[in-house]
Design a protein around this motif. Structure first.
Motif, PDB file in Angstrom:
ATOM      1  N   SER A  70      47.203  58.533-121.170  1.00  0.00           N
ATOM      2  CA  SER A  70      46.119  58.563-122.145  1.00  0.00           C
ATOM      3  C   SER A  70      46.130  57.302-123.019  1.00  0.00           C
ATOM      4  N   ARG A  71      44.956  56.921-123.469  1.00  0.00           N
ATOM      5  CA  ARG A  71      44.849  55.789-124.401  1.00  0.00           C
ATOM      6  C   ARG A  71      45.610  56.078-125.688  1.00  0.00           C
ATOM      7  N   HIS A  72      45.640  57.353-126.075  1.00  0.00           N
ATOM      8  CA  HIS A  72      46.401  57.731-127.274  1.00  0.00           C
ATOM      9  C   HIS A  72      47.879  57.389-127.094  1.00  0.00           C
ATOM     10  N   SER A  73      48.417  57.682-125.896  1.00  0.00           N
ATOM     11  CA  SER A  73      49.821  57.357-125.634  1.00  0.00           C
ATOM     12  C   SER A  73      50.060  55.858-125.576  1.00  0.00           C
ATOM     13  N   LEU A  74      49.082  55.111-125.020  1.00  0.00           N
ATOM     14  CA  LEU A  74      49.211  53.656-124.997  1.00  0.00           C
ATOM     15  C   LEU A  74      49.235  53.082-126.405  1.00  0.00           C
ATOM     16  N   GLN A  75      48.461  53.693-127.303  1.00  0.00           N
ATOM     17  CA  GLN A  75      48.490  53.250-128.700  1.00  0.00           C
ATOM     18  C   GLN A  75      49.865  53.491-129.296  1.00  0.00           C
ATOM     19  N   GLU A 109      37.293  60.832-123.995  1.00  0.00           N
ATOM     20  CA  GLU A 109      35.886  60.740-123.615  1.00  0.00           C
ATOM     21  C   GLU A 109      35.739  60.711-122.084  1.00  0.00           C
ATOM     22  N   ASP A 110      36.632  59.980-121.404  1.00  0.00           N
ATOM     23  CA  ASP A 110      36.617  59.963-119.937  1.00  0.00           C
ATOM     24  C   ASP A 110      36.751  61.382-119.391  1.00  0.00           C
ATOM     25  N   CYS A 111      37.656  62.154-119.994  1.00  0.00           N
ATOM     26  CA  CYS A 111      37.892  63.517-119.532  1.00  0.00           C
ATOM     27  C   CYS A 111      36.677  64.403-119.776  1.00  0.00           C
ATOM     28  N   GLN A 112      36.082  64.273-120.939  1.00  0.00           N
ATOM     29  CA  GLN A 112      34.906  65.080-121.263  1.00  0.00           C
ATOM     30  C   GLN A 112      33.738  64.768-120.331  1.00  0.00           C
ATOM     31  N   ARG A 113      33.593  63.487-119.970  1.00  0.00           N
ATOM     32  CA  ARG A 113      32.489  63.063-119.100  1.00  0.00           C
ATOM     33  C   ARG A 113      32.845  63.142-117.623  1.00  0.00           C
ATOM     34  N   LEU A 114      34.090  63.577-117.330  1.00  0.00           N
ATOM     35  CA  LEU A 114      34.591  63.626-115.945  1.00  0.00           C
ATOM     36  C   LEU A 114      34.486  62.262-115.271  1.00  0.00           C
ATOM     37  N   GLN A 115      34.806  61.206-116.046  1.00  0.00           N
ATOM     38  CA  GLN A 115      34.781  59.850-115.521  1.00  0.00           C
ATOM     39  C   GLN A 115      36.058  59.592-114.733  1.00  0.00           C
ATOM     40  N   ILE A 129      49.969  60.295-110.439  1.00  0.00           N
ATOM     41  CA  ILE A 129      50.845  60.985-111.390  1.00  0.00           C
ATOM     42  C   ILE A 129      50.112  61.018-112.727  1.00  0.00           C
ATOM     43  N   LEU A 130      49.818  62.188-113.216  1.00  0.00           N
ATOM     44  CA  LEU A 130      49.008  62.347-114.424  1.00  0.00           C
ATOM     45  C   LEU A 130      49.908  62.649-115.613  1.00  0.00           C
ATOM     46  N   CYS A 131      49.874  61.748-116.618  1.00  0.00           N
ATOM     47  CA  CYS A 131      50.692  61.903-117.829  1.00  0.00           C
ATOM     48  C   CYS A 131      49.813  62.166-119.057  1.00  0.00           C
ATOM     49  N   GLN A 132      48.595  62.582-118.835  1.00  0.00           N
ATOM     50  CA  GLN A 132      47.631  62.765-119.901  1.00  0.00           C
ATOM     51  C   GLN A 132      47.788  64.121-120.570  1.00  0.00           C
ATOM     52  N   ASN A 133      47.940  64.137-121.900  1.00  0.00           N
ATOM     53  CA  ASN A 133      47.905  65.380-122.662  1.00  0.00           C
ATOM     54  C   ASN A 133      46.487  65.568-123.190  1.00  0.00           C
ATOM     55  N   PHE A 134      45.783  66.556-122.682  1.00  0.00           N
ATOM     56  CA  PHE A 134      44.376  66.741-122.999  1.00  0.00           C
ATOM     57  C   PHE A 134      44.196  67.397-124.366  1.00  0.00           C
ATOM     58  N   SER A 138      41.460  73.725-121.171  1.00  0.00           N
ATOM     59  CA  SER A 138      40.287  73.983-120.335  1.00  0.00           C
ATOM     60  C   SER A 138      39.618  72.678-119.913  1.00  0.00           C
ATOM     61  N   MET A 139      39.546  71.701-120.834  1.00  0.00           N
ATOM     62  CA  MET A 139      39.001  70.397-120.490  1.00  0.00           C
ATOM     63  C   MET A 139      39.901  69.710-119.464  1.00  0.00           C
ATOM     64  N   GLY A 140      41.205  69.819-119.663  1.00  0.00           N
ATOM     65  CA  GLY A 140      42.144  69.221-118.717  1.00  0.00           C
ATOM     66  C   GLY A 140      42.012  69.804-117.327  1.00  0.00           C
ATOM     67  N   GLU A 141      41.843  71.108-117.248  1.00  0.00           N
ATOM     68  CA  GLU A 141      41.707  71.751-115.944  1.00  0.00           C
ATOM     69  C   GLU A 141      40.439  71.289-115.219  1.00  0.00           C
ATOM     70  N   ARG A 142      39.346  71.136-115.959  1.00  0.00           N
ATOM     71  CA  ARG A 142      38.099  70.657-115.344  1.00  0.00           C
ATOM     72  C   ARG A 142      38.278  69.246-114.803  1.00  0.00           C
ATOM     73  N   TYR A 143      38.966  68.402-115.578  1.00  0.00           N
ATOM     74  CA  TYR A 143      39.161  67.015-115.168  1.00  0.00           C
ATOM     75  C   TYR A 143      40.051  66.933-113.927  1.00  0.00           C
ATOM     76  N   ILE A 144      41.139  67.714-113.919  1.00  0.00           N
ATOM     77  CA  ILE A 144      42.046  67.698-112.774  1.00  0.00           C
ATOM     78  C   ILE A 144      41.340  68.206-111.516  1.00  0.00           C
ATOM     79  N   GLN A 145      40.513  69.233-111.661  1.00  0.00           N
ATOM     80  CA  GLN A 145      39.762  69.751-110.519  1.00  0.00           C
ATOM     81  C   GLN A 145      38.833  68.688-109.937  1.00  0.00           C
ATOM     82  N   GLU A 146      38.262  67.850-110.825  1.00  0.00           N
ATOM     83  CA  GLU A 146      37.406  66.768-110.351  1.00  0.00           C
ATOM     84  C   GLU A 146      38.240  65.699-109.648  1.00  0.00           C
ATOM     85  N   LEU A 147      39.409  65.383-110.195  1.00  0.00           N
ATOM     86  CA  LEU A 147      40.316  64.426-109.551  1.00  0.00           C
ATOM     87  C   LEU A 147      40.698  64.885-108.143  1.00  0.00           C
TER      88      LEU A 147
END
Length: 351
Positions: A70-75, A109-115, A129-134, A138-147
């Motif tokens: 996540s960008r938050h983690s990069l910060q 925002e990427d996760c919300q837009r399923l980018q 390898i996904l290290c993103q804390n959503f 529920s938003m995380g599950e939608r994004y992973i399903q799209e991935l």
């Protein structure tokens, strides 16, 4: 840059023979060890590099591992805390095992837009390898399903989502909570604070529930416990906020604080020291996760950890496996290990 055809001329073998040797199939086709070594030596000396796109088209496998953070983690990395040590060590381990790594940041925002990430749409990665804390599961599950619609394999690292159908590598959260309770109880503590954030995370809830249930069992319901969830996401500040609220509302004051992760434990330590409360003479403090900042805090923090080398070896093994079809969910729960440092001790004596 030298080609396989040119390597063949220098080694006095055909181009197909060079291809077999460079793709590790020399023994399979009974090519002599001397020929294999000659081809490999020439390839090294002339800096041969494979065409990854051509290789992917031919074999369907590039050997590239994509890591999403996540960008938050990069910060946090830019600010010298957060996941910096873990992500860098994972990258280093993969590179040392001759596995190429691509790192990309994704935002809420990427996760919300399923980018979808570029490393996925480029078709260059075999494994993500996904290290993103959503922000929420529920938003995380939608994004992973799209991935999963495009990725050959996804590995979830740590506390990502609870019900998604994907392979995950994490600490055994219930066992971590019980181990924390056993340790603090054995030290003699009978009054406990439990802190976390307001963000609903299955992993954090499992740790806190297991801690609470274990203390209730050990004390036969007589122990005092006060649980505070405050702050809107995983951060050091959340731990400080929750600790301030705990100290304001808990009666009697706890002699030990169990933090649902090391971020919160670090924030708790900061808040306690600012108030002139001694650690561990007045209050013991214990976290979960082995965030590198825990052992580098002003008072090194005791924690229930999964040692990073074990986690890395598990990831390497998973990435080296062939992708199974159909996809099956695998939960690899690693046993945490108690790391006793300077923030835990028996409770203060009372008259």
């Amino acid at each position: 840059m030298i080609t396989m055809k040119e390597i063949g001329v220098l080694a006095s073998v055909s181009q197909p023979t060079v291809s077999l040797i460079l793709n590790g199939r020399g023994e399979e086709f009974r090519i002599s060890e001397e020929t294999c070594q000659r081809v490999l030596r020439i390839a090294r000396e002339y800096g041969y590099a494979p065409n990854l796109l051509a290789q992917a088209m031919r074999t369907g496998n590039t050997g590239i591992v994509g890591i999403l953070i996540s960008r938050h983690s990069l910060q946090q990395i830019a600010e010298q805390h957060g996941l910096v040590q873990e992500i860098m060590q994972i990258q280093a381990a993969f590179l040392l095992h001759d596995q190429r790594v691509m790192l990309e940041a994704i935002s809420d925002e990427d996760c919300q837009r399923l980018q979808m990430p570029k490393i996925l749409t480029s078709r260059l990665t075999d494994t993500i390898i996904l290290c993103q804390n959503f922000q929420d599961e529920s938003m995380g599950e939608r994004y992973i399903q799209e991935l999963q619609k495009s990725a050959r394999r996804i590995i979830l690292l740590d506390d990502i989502a609870s019900s998604i159908d994907a392979t995950s590598v994490t600490v055994d959260d219930r066992k971590a909570g019980m181990d924390a309770a056993d340790y603090l109880w054995k030290l003699g503590h009978r009054s406990f604070g439990i802190i976390s954030c307001q963000e609903k995370r299955t992993a954090l809830e499992l740790r806190m529930d297991a801690f609470q249930e274990r203390i209730q069992s050990l004390s036969q319901g007589s122990a005092v416990m006060h649980r505070v969830n405050l702050g809107d996401r995983w951060s050091i500040h959340c731990g400080a906020q929750a600790t301030a609220e705990l100290l304001r509302t808990a009666s009697p004051s706890p002699t030990a604080i169990f933090a649902a992760n090391d971020f919160f434990a670090y924030g708790a330590e900061t808040e306690l020291l600012q108030r002139g409360i001694r650690i561990p003479q007045d209050v013991s403090l214990l976290g979960v996760g082995e965030w590198f900042g825990a052992c580098n805090a002003k008072i090194p923090i005791s924690t229930i950890s999964v040692e990073l080398p074990r986690k890395i070896q598990t990831l390497l093994k998973l990435c080296q496996e062939k992708v199974a079809k159909p996809r099956k969910k695998r939960e690899l729960k690693l046993m945490g290990k108690l790391q006793v440092r300077n923030t835990t001790a028996p409770p203060p004596h009372t008259d």
